[in-house]
Design a protein around this motif. Structure first.
Motif, mmCIF file in Angstrom:
data_model
loop_
_atom_site.group_PDB
_atom_site.id
_atom_site.type_symbol
_atom_site.label_atom_id
_atom_site.label_comp_id
_atom_site.label_asym_id
_atom_site.label_seq_id
_atom_site.Cartn_x
_atom_site.Cartn_y
_atom_site.Cartn_z
ATOM 1 N N ASP B 110 0.924 -1.052 -0.005
ATOM 2 C CA ASP B 110 -0.097 -0.029 -0.094
ATOM 3 C C ASP B 110 1.053 1.307 -0.024
ATOM 4 O OD1 ASP B 110 -2.104 1.502 0.015
ATOM 5 O OD2 ASP B 110 -2.497 1.479 2.153
ATOM 6 N N ALA B 111 0.552 2.278 -0.817
ATOM 7 C CA ALA B 111 1.483 3.301 -1.087
ATOM 8 C C ALA B 111 0.575 4.588 -0.858
ATOM 9 C CB ALA B 111 2.109 3.424 -2.174
ATOM 10 N N GLY B 112 -0.573 4.630 0.084
ATOM 11 C CA GLY B 112 -1.429 5.746 0.273
ATOM 12 C C GLY B 112 -2.033 6.090 -1.053
ATOM 13 N N THR B 113 -2.379 7.306 -0.978
ATOM 14 C CA THR B 113 -3.193 7.644 -2.489
ATOM 15 C C THR B 113 -2.201 8.652 -3.197
ATOM 16 O OG1 THR B 113 -3.772 9.799 -1.268
ATOM 17 C CG2 THR B 113 -5.440 7.882 -1.071
ATOM 18 N N GLY B 114 -2.758 8.799 -4.413
ATOM 19 C CA GLY B 114 -1.922 9.696 -5.308
ATOM 20 C C GLY B 114 -3.069 10.387 -6.284
ATOM 21 N N SER B 115 -2.547 11.363 -6.948
ATOM 22 C CA SER B 115 -3.725 12.333 -7.626
ATOM 23 C C SER B 115 -2.911 12.759 -8.929
ATOM 24 C CB SER B 115 -4.296 13.340 -6.960
ATOM 25 O OG SER B 115 -3.152 14.307 -6.822
ATOM 26 N N ARG B 116 -3.757 13.389 -9.785
ATOM 27 C CA ARG B 116 -2.966 13.614 -11.135
ATOM 28 C C ARG B 116 -1.863 14.732 -10.893
ATOM 29 N NH1 ARG B 116 -6.116 12.502 -15.487
ATOM 30 N NH2 ARG B 116 -8.234 12.712 -14.615
ATOM 31 N N ARG B 117 -1.886 15.286 -9.784
ATOM 32 C CA ARG B 117 -0.811 16.184 -9.464
ATOM 33 C C ARG B 117 0.690 15.454 -9.348
ATOM 34 N NH1 ARG B 117 -1.530 18.808 -5.284
ATOM 35 N NH2 ARG B 117 -3.795 18.129 -4.891
ATOM 36 N N THR B 118 0.352 14.277 -8.450
ATOM 37 C CA THR B 118 1.493 13.553 -7.883
ATOM 38 C C THR B 118 1.933 12.696 -8.770
ATOM 39 O OG1 THR B 118 0.121 12.005 -6.591
ATOM 40 C CG2 THR B 118 1.078 14.082 -5.457
ATOM 41 N N ILE B 119 1.149 11.868 -9.555
ATOM 42 C CA ILE B 119 1.407 10.930 -10.532
ATOM 43 C C ILE B 119 1.394 11.079 -11.688
ATOM 44 C CG2 ILE B 119 1.895 9.007 -8.372
ATOM 45 C CD1 ILE B 119 -1.070 8.144 -9.346
ATOM 46 N N ASN B 120 1.828 10.519 -12.904
ATOM 47 C CA ASN B 120 1.722 10.655 -14.135
ATOM 48 C C ASN B 120 1.182 8.856 -14.514
ATOM 49 O OD1 ASN B 120 1.782 12.764 -15.431
ATOM 50 N ND2 ASN B 120 4.109 12.684 -15.650
ATOM 51 N N THR B 121 0.145 8.769 -15.289
ATOM 52 C CA THR B 121 -0.355 7.436 -15.780
ATOM 53 C C THR B 121 0.462 7.467 -16.961
ATOM 54 O OG1 THR B 121 -2.330 8.320 -16.816
ATOM 55 C CG2 THR B 121 -2.509 7.203 -14.650
ATOM 56 N N ILE B 122 0.740 5.856 -17.463
ATOM 57 C CA ILE B 122 1.374 5.801 -18.616
ATOM 58 C C ILE B 122 0.485 5.507 -19.646
ATOM 59 C CG2 ILE B 122 3.178 3.972 -19.764
ATOM 60 C CD1 ILE B 122 4.376 3.946 -16.877
ATOM 61 N N THR B 123 0.546 6.161 -20.737
ATOM 62 C CA THR B 123 -0.490 6.135 -22.071
ATOM 63 C C THR B 123 -0.089 5.138 -22.744
ATOM 64 O OG1 THR B 123 0.667 7.860 -23.011
ATOM 65 C CG2 THR B 123 -1.339 8.495 -21.600
ATOM 66 N N ILE B 124 -1.020 4.348 -23.377
ATOM 67 C CA ILE B 124 -0.958 3.515 -24.499
ATOM 68 C C ILE B 124 -1.660 3.895 -26.060
ATOM 69 C CG2 ILE B 124 -0.201 1.484 -23.047
ATOM 70 C CD1 ILE B 124 -2.972 0.562 -23.319
ATOM 71 N N ASN B 125 -1.430 3.252 -27.031
ATOM 72 C CA ASN B 125 -2.176 3.613 -28.134
ATOM 73 C C ASN B 125 -2.858 2.181 -28.622
ATOM 74 O OD1 ASN B 125 -0.261 2.049 -29.316
ATOM 75 N ND2 ASN B 125 0.260 4.037 -30.639
ATOM 76 N N ASN B 126 -3.570 2.179 -29.700
ATOM 77 C CA ASN B 126 -4.392 0.922 -29.980
ATOM 78 C C ASN B 126 -3.385 -0.096 -30.421
ATOM 79 O OD1 ASN B 126 -6.920 1.237 -29.542
ATOM 80 N ND2 ASN B 126 -7.463 2.071 -31.303
ATOM 81 N N THR B 127 -2.353 0.234 -31.070
ATOM 82 C CA THR B 127 -1.359 -0.837 -31.491
ATOM 83 C C THR B 127 -0.739 -1.350 -30.223
ATOM 84 O OG1 THR B 127 -0.635 1.058 -33.114
ATOM 85 C CG2 THR B 127 0.495 -1.254 -33.368
ATOM 86 N N LEU B 128 -0.234 -0.585 -29.216
ATOM 87 C CA LEU B 128 0.206 -1.001 -27.998
ATOM 88 C C LEU B 128 -0.732 -1.999 -27.471
ATOM 89 C CD1 LEU B 128 2.923 -0.940 -26.661
ATOM 90 C CD2 LEU B 128 2.309 1.041 -25.462
ATOM 91 N N ARG B 129 -1.712 -1.493 -27.437
ATOM 92 C CA ARG B 129 -2.883 -2.204 -26.634
ATOM 93 C C ARG B 129 -2.831 -3.975 -27.232
ATOM 94 N NH1 ARG B 129 -7.191 -0.725 -23.876
ATOM 95 N NH2 ARG B 129 -6.998 1.549 -24.632
ATOM 96 N N THR B 130 -2.859 -3.723 -28.612
ATOM 97 C CA THR B 130 -2.858 -5.123 -29.060
ATOM 98 C C THR B 130 -1.700 -6.046 -28.782
ATOM 99 O OG1 THR B 130 -3.697 -4.108 -31.033
ATOM 100 C CG2 THR B 130 -3.428 -6.485 -31.343
ATOM 101 N N ARG B 131 -0.853 -5.280 -28.896
ATOM 102 C CA ARG B 131 0.674 -6.063 -28.478
ATOM 103 C C ARG B 131 0.478 -6.626 -26.890
ATOM 104 N NH1 ARG B 131 5.754 -2.912 -31.029
ATOM 105 N NH2 ARG B 131 7.393 -4.473 -30.525
ATOM 106 N N ILE B 132 0.032 -5.654 -25.923
ATOM 107 C CA ILE B 132 -0.146 -5.946 -24.549
ATOM 108 C C ILE B 132 -1.137 -7.148 -24.398
ATOM 109 C CG2 ILE B 132 -0.609 -5.360 -22.189
ATOM 110 C CD1 ILE B 132 -0.257 -2.361 -23.374
ATOM 111 N N GLU B 133 -2.143 -7.214 -25.273
ATOM 112 C CA GLU B 133 -3.039 -8.153 -25.227
ATOM 113 C C GLU B 133 -2.428 -9.706 -25.541
ATOM 114 O OE1 GLU B 133 -6.110 -6.489 -27.441
ATOM 115 O OE2 GLU B 133 -7.237 -5.714 -25.616
#
Lengths: 282, 537, 360
Positions: B110-133
């Motif tokens: 557990d690492a408490g809470t985070g928000s848009r200000r403190t953390i950055n989500t890693i984005t993906i696109n559709n090609t990447l999505r297929t690859r992850i799947e």
């Protein structure tokens, strides 16, 4: 002018488009003797042979009684003659010109074969007079029926039949309130209104009193000669009182034929009837 | 060509990195990798380009990291994030609201809470999505139980490329489960076909998956051996699909027919056998449906039990009402069919209004129990919903039971005796009035059963019965009055006919066509499909 | 024998007086209808603050009742006299109504295609007669030819109107789908909501009832009428007498359907809407209960029944809407079980009792 109009009207009639559709209404040809001729008629229901190779001839003007135990095929025979039932094989001719097997019920009726049912069926909600009026021979098409008015001749004919069947006094009563015997006579009267050549009468005296029976016998005897009459009956006493010529049916075919006395003396007939008698008592 | 070269190069790089990464792992912690190595793997995901991210995904997939599945899953769902000013990676466990609860991606603590200000989500696109799947699928291909492997293998279809195909081939060699093998072979065959392998088409022959069909359609265009062969295979698939479609239509038809039969079968008793025109029959069905609904209100949370109890209860309720109608109205109108028709129609109006007043004029939904939800996927192109299947079976059971009652029980014998010759039966000591009452009760009860079944198909409302009364009478007349088998055949025939017509003319018109068809049929054969036999006098 | 004769002479006189009465029935009914027309129009002319003033709304309502009476006559003609229970007469009513509705629609808005043709009054009136007439002709021809009778006939007529209801609910039919046709403006150049139009439509409806009554009377008192009764009571016997029963049935059925269609056509401009609801089996069967309550096989009974039930409906659906279906349902049950001859039969038996006691 009216000639052309009539011809046009004739052409417009749907049943006049093709020659072969024109109903055969030419008069009954009895020059060669019999008015009704049945040959080798067979009919079965679900494998049961109600009529089995039946041969029967009725002469013009004859009064014929047909007797036979239950299930002998008497009613079925009438059904075949009137077009209600079609036989599996055989021939039925009215005179020597009309093949009855090709005709539907109303056509058979309009040829001059009248049928009286076992159970009296008159139109109870109509008067005796109206019952006879409906039965009167004439054009049966819808429009002409709608426009029909009773003329002098028709009225005379009605009175004549009323007198024959002895119901002059009841002419304006509802048929529904007539006694059983009166209904039977009314029904015979209705058949007479059609000026039939052949009358088929199914058990006319069933449920009648002695007195009514006598009157019925009288009536039938009077009718014979003017038209052929076929009577199907159970009651031997009654048959004896009217019959000159008797046919015995058994299991769908003719067992014996001849005068009442000759038939009654026939051992096979005795066996059939006595056998039936014994079963009834058993 | 150049693309292939790049890929080859890339693969070589991956292998190199893997070896480099694996070596210290082996040295330090056996199968485990260190937190530091894990962080390196994750940092690869924070690259700026999607291609680089893709490479990082491949690296993670082929690593020994125990958390790799969670990372990829989180990445796929957009819940993998990096501290804005720091080294930590987090997985957001709930991304509703502004403050998100997070856990450390490496320690999974557990690492408490985070928000848009403190953390950055890693984005993906559709090609990447297929690859992850694909990567996730490949992972579960080698691990997990048979069903997980099967699902993974199924997901692979149409996603294979040069990078993943060899891995799948390896997996196939080790795989023992036939179903999984078949899926893998199909996926590989499709890949090979796409690469131009004509022989591989053979494996795809008759395969029903839409993905196979969609992949083959572009291949079938143009000339050449492959295109010709693909067209042939495609035609075969289409034929097979058509057949399955037909089976499906037949099933839908039978299921629709079974509803008709259920609705009509009670009438086959009261109208067909007894000759009573009961226009309130539809309302007896409605009462059965309401009994199912009412029991469900009594037993909240137990729809299955309520439904099972509703079967006897619905029967009894409808039978009680039926007997009441017979005693109070119908028996006084014996031998007057048209009057019976009118009087029972009056009863039907009263019952409708009664339900409206007591319950409400609104339609009610009856919940389906767990075991009636969902459907049975027979093949890719053929699925059968459990509720429809249940109604079909229920209909057949009811029919068989009713038939047995009429055929083998004393009541059945007496009913047949009374309908054939009432006076004679009475003379033999049959209490005709009682038989009438019980028979009518039986017919009404069966209507109630129909209602219980209908509550699973449609909403329950005061007008429920009206929708079935016309159909029910038509089915009975069409089948031949007095003939239970006729009713079964007629109902099923009409149901199937309706379903067959539907794709051509639409639902409403199909119904109209069937109605008109039956009307015309009755003109042609007034006695119905199976006319009563015997001397007609 | 002598006993029979005395009884029959008694009933003979009854019969003659019945014959006399039946003529009186026609004149009496016609007179009542005429007087109703004069009375309503007269009272309508009174100033609106007068106690006896009959408002336009009431006149319109009465006009609506007239349409129902006409429809009841149509049903009684075939049910009462021919024994054919049609549970689909609403279909003929609705077809007539739709023909009229399409005509009215073509007056106001721009329509094209086949519907534009119905914008011509004579063509529209032809459609009012032909649409139900042809349907009845085809349907009846098929049914009567194959001797579909009794309950079977009732069931397939119900299926017929049900199928038509489904069909008219479809938007593809081009007749308004489930909302039907509405927002009519004018008829023969006169606005529909005008005072004169309301009165004119009422009078037209009443005259239509009167005319239909006379036509029905002509049919039922002719020899054809007696053939109808004979068919009703003993169809096989009538056939053996040589009557083409199916032709008789077909002819009367078509006449009845046309009457129903005219009723529908007169109904639509008065209520301002026609929708597929008129095809609903419930409506058709409701008409049967009007006739049953009034007295089957008596024409004025049908008139009374339609009037009474619809008046009840108007009153009750506003006063206590929940009770209406209970009452209608109850009417079905009570009339068939306790009053098989309807109001007319009740009246006749009362009269007979009184007449009998006066005689003796």
């Amino acid at each position: 002018m009216s000639e052309t109009l009539n011809r046009l009207r004739d052409m417009a009639r749907p049943d006049r488009v093709f020659d072969f559709m024109v109903p055969d209404v030419s008069p009954v040809d009895v020059r060669h003797g019999p008015i009704l001729y049945m040959e080798d008629v067979t009919v079965s229901f679900d494998g049961f042979r109600a009529i089995d190779r039946l041969n029967l001839t009725i002469d013009d003007g004859e009064l014929r009684c047909i007797i036979g135990p239950n299930g002998a095929g008497k009613t079925t025979m009438m059904d075949i003659i009137t077009g209600k039932t079609r036989p599996d094989s055989g021939q039925v001719w009215f005179g020597s010109r009309h093949n009855l097997l090709r005709l539907a019920e109303p056509e058979v009726a309009s040829l001059g074969i009248g049928r009286k049912f076992q159970k009296p069926t008159v139109f109870e909600a109509l008067t005796v007079f109206e019952n006879l009026e409906l039965a009167m021979a004439g054009d049966r098409r819808v429009w002409t029926t709608f426009m029909a008015r009773l003329d002098h001749e028709g009225r005379a004919r009605l009175d004549e039949v009323l007198e024959t069947i002895g119901l002059e006094a009841e002419r304006d009563r509802w048929a529904g309130v007539l006694s059983h015997g009166q209904k039977q006579w009314l029904e015979i009267g209705m058949l007479l209104m059609q000026r039939p050549r052949l009358l088929l009468i199914d058990e006319p005296v069933a449920g009648m009193t002695e007195q009514e029976m006598h009157r019925t016998a009288d009536l039938l005897n009077r009718l014979a000669g003017q038209q052929s009459v076929v009577v199907v009956e159970h009651d031997m006493g009654f048959v004896r009182s009217i019959a000159r010529h008797v046919t015995v049916l058994h299991q769908g075919s003719v067992l014996a034929e001849g005068s009442m006395d000759a038939v009654a003396a026939d051992p096979r007939v005795r066996e059939v009837y006595l056998g039936a008698e014994e079963e009834r008592h058993a | 060509m150049s693309r292939r070269a790049i890929r080859d190069l890339w693969r070589a790089g991956v292998v190199l990195v893997l070896v480099m990464l694996a070596l210290p792992g082996v040295v330090h912690a056996g199968d485990q990798i260190s937190d530091e190595q894990a962080r390196t793997l994750l940092e690869g995901l924070d690259a700026s380009g999607f291609e680089a991210k893709g490479e990082a995904v491949e690296r993670i997939a082929s690593s020994q990291a125990t958390q790799r599945e969670r990372w990829l899953q989180a990445l796929l769902e957009g819940r993998l994030a990096r501290e804005r000013r720091g080294e930590h990676f987090y997985i957001i466990t709930d991304d509703a609201g502004r403050e998100w609860p997070i856990i450390d991606a490496i320690t999974l603590e557990d690492a408490g809470t985070g928000s848009r200000r403190t953390i950055n989500t890693i984005t993906i696109n559709n090609t990447l999505r297929t690859r992850i799947e694909g990567a996730l699928a490949a992972m579960s291909l080698t691990a997990g139980d048979v069903s997980a492997r099967l699902a993974a293998a199924r997901a692979l279809l149409g996603t294979l490329d040069e990078a993943s195909a060899p891995g799948v081939e390896d997996t196939l060699a080790d795989e023992e489960d036939p179903a999984v093998r078949e899926q893998l072979e199909t996926a590989l065959a499709l890949y090979r076909v796409q690469q131009g392998d004509v022989a591989a088409l053979e494996t795809l022959r008759g395969h029903l998956d839409t993905r196979v069909r969609n992949a083959l359609v572009p291949l079938a265009e143009g000339d050449g051996e492959l295109a010709g062969e693909a067209r042939r295979v495609l035609a075969g698939i289409e034929r097979k699909r058509e057949w399955h479609q037909r089976v499906q239509t037949l099933f839908f038809g039978l299921s629709a027919g079974s509803i008709l039969v259920l609705a009509a079968i009670g009438l086959a008793i009261t109208f067909g056998v007894m000759g009573v025109i009961n226009m309130a029959h539809g309302e007896l069905i409605m009462l059965g449906a309401y009994s199912a609904w009412w029991l469900q209100q009594l037993l909240p949370g137990q729809p299955g039990l309520a439904l099972l109890l509703a079967i006897p209860f619905g029967f009894l309720v409808a039978a009680a009402f039926g007997i009441a109608i017979e005693r109070s109205v119908i028996r006084f109108l014996k031998g007057r069919p048209l009057e019976t028709l009118l009087a029972t129609f009056g009863v039907s109006l009263i019952l409708q209004q009664l339900v409206r007043t007591v319950f409400s004029p609104l339609n009610r939904a009856v919940a389906a129990p767990e075991w009636l939800r969902g459907s049975w996927q027979v093949t890719e192109a053929l699925s059968i919903s459990y509720s429809r299947l249940a109604v079909l079976i229920f209909c057949l059971v009811v029919f068989a039971a009713l038939w047995a009652v009429m055929r083998f029980t004393r009541l059945g014998l007496e009913v047949r005796a009374v309908t054939q010759n009432r006076d004679m039966a009475r003379a033999m000591g049959v209490r005709a009035a009682r038989v009438d009452m019980l028979t009518f009760g039986l017919g009404a009860g069966v209507a109630g059963l129909a209602g219980v079944a209908l509550s699973q198909i449609t909403n329950v409302g005061p007008n429920l019965g009206q929708n079935y009364i016309v159909d029910s009478f038509l089915v009975v007349v069409f089948g031949g009055v007095g003939n239970l088998w006729g009713t079964l055949v007629a109902g099923m025939t009409l149901g199937v006919l309706n379903q067959v017509l539907q794709p051509w003319v639409g639902a409403v018109l199909a119904k109209i066509v069937v109605l008109v068809g039956v009307i015309l049929f009755i003109q042609k054969r007034p006695q119905g499909l199976f006319p009563p036999r015997g001397r007609v006098s | 024998m002598s006993q029979v004769r005395t009884v029959s002479s008694g009933t003979g006189s009854v019969r003659r007086s019945m014959g006399h009465l039946s003529d009186r029935t026609t004149t009496f009914t016609c007179a009542v209808l005429m007087m109703a027309a004069v009375l309503v129009v007269g009272l309508n002319l009174l100033p609106s603050d007068h106690a006896l003033h009959v408002g336009d709304a009431t006149v319109s309502l009465l006009g609506k009742y007239c349409c129902y009476m006409l429809l009841a006559l149509a049903v009684d003609l075939i049910w009462g006299y021919l024994g054919i229970l049609s549970l689909g007469h609403g279909a003929f009513f609705a077809l007539g109504g739709y023909a009229m509705g399409l005509y009215l629609n073509a007056q106001g808005a721009n329509v094209d295609g086949w519907q534009a043709w119905l914008g011509h009054f004579p063509l529209a009136m032809l459609a009012v007669v032909l649409a139900p007439g042809l349907l009845a002709l085809v349907f009846g021809w098929l049914a009567f030819r194959s001797r579909v009778t009794g309950v079977y006939f009732s069931i397939i007529t119900q299926a017929m109107t049900f199928a038509l209801m489904l069909a008219f609910n479809r938007n593809e039919m081009g007749v308004g789908g489930s909302t039907g046709l509405t927002r009519f403006r004018e008829l023969l150049g006169m606005p529909l909501n005008s005072h004169a139009m309301t009165v004119a439509l009422f009078v037209a409806s009443l005259m239509a009832v009167l005319l239909a009554f006379v036509v029905c009377r002509m049919i039922t008192t002719s020899r054809l009428g007696r053939v109808c009764i004979a068919t009703r009571d003993a169809e096989a016997r009538t056939r053996f007498l040589g009557y083409r029963v199916e032709h008789v049935k077909l002819a009367v059925f078509v006449v009845s359907a046309v009457m129903a269609g005219i009723a529908g056509a007169l109904y639509v401009p008065q209520v301002g809407i026609i929708n597929p609801g008129s095809f609903a089996p419930l409506f058709s069967i409701e008409v049967v209960v009007w006739v049953a309550l009034g007295g089957r096989a008596t024409l004025f009974g049908a008139l009374i029944g339609a009037l009474v039930v619809n008046w009840l409906k108007t009153v009750l659906t506003t006063e206590m809407p929940d009770a209406w279906l209970f009452i209608l349902g109850g009417l079905f049950v009570v009339v068939t079980m306790a009053l098989p001859q309807g109001i007319a039969g009740l009246a006749a038996s009362l009269r007979r009792n009184r007449g009998g006691s006066a005689h003796e």
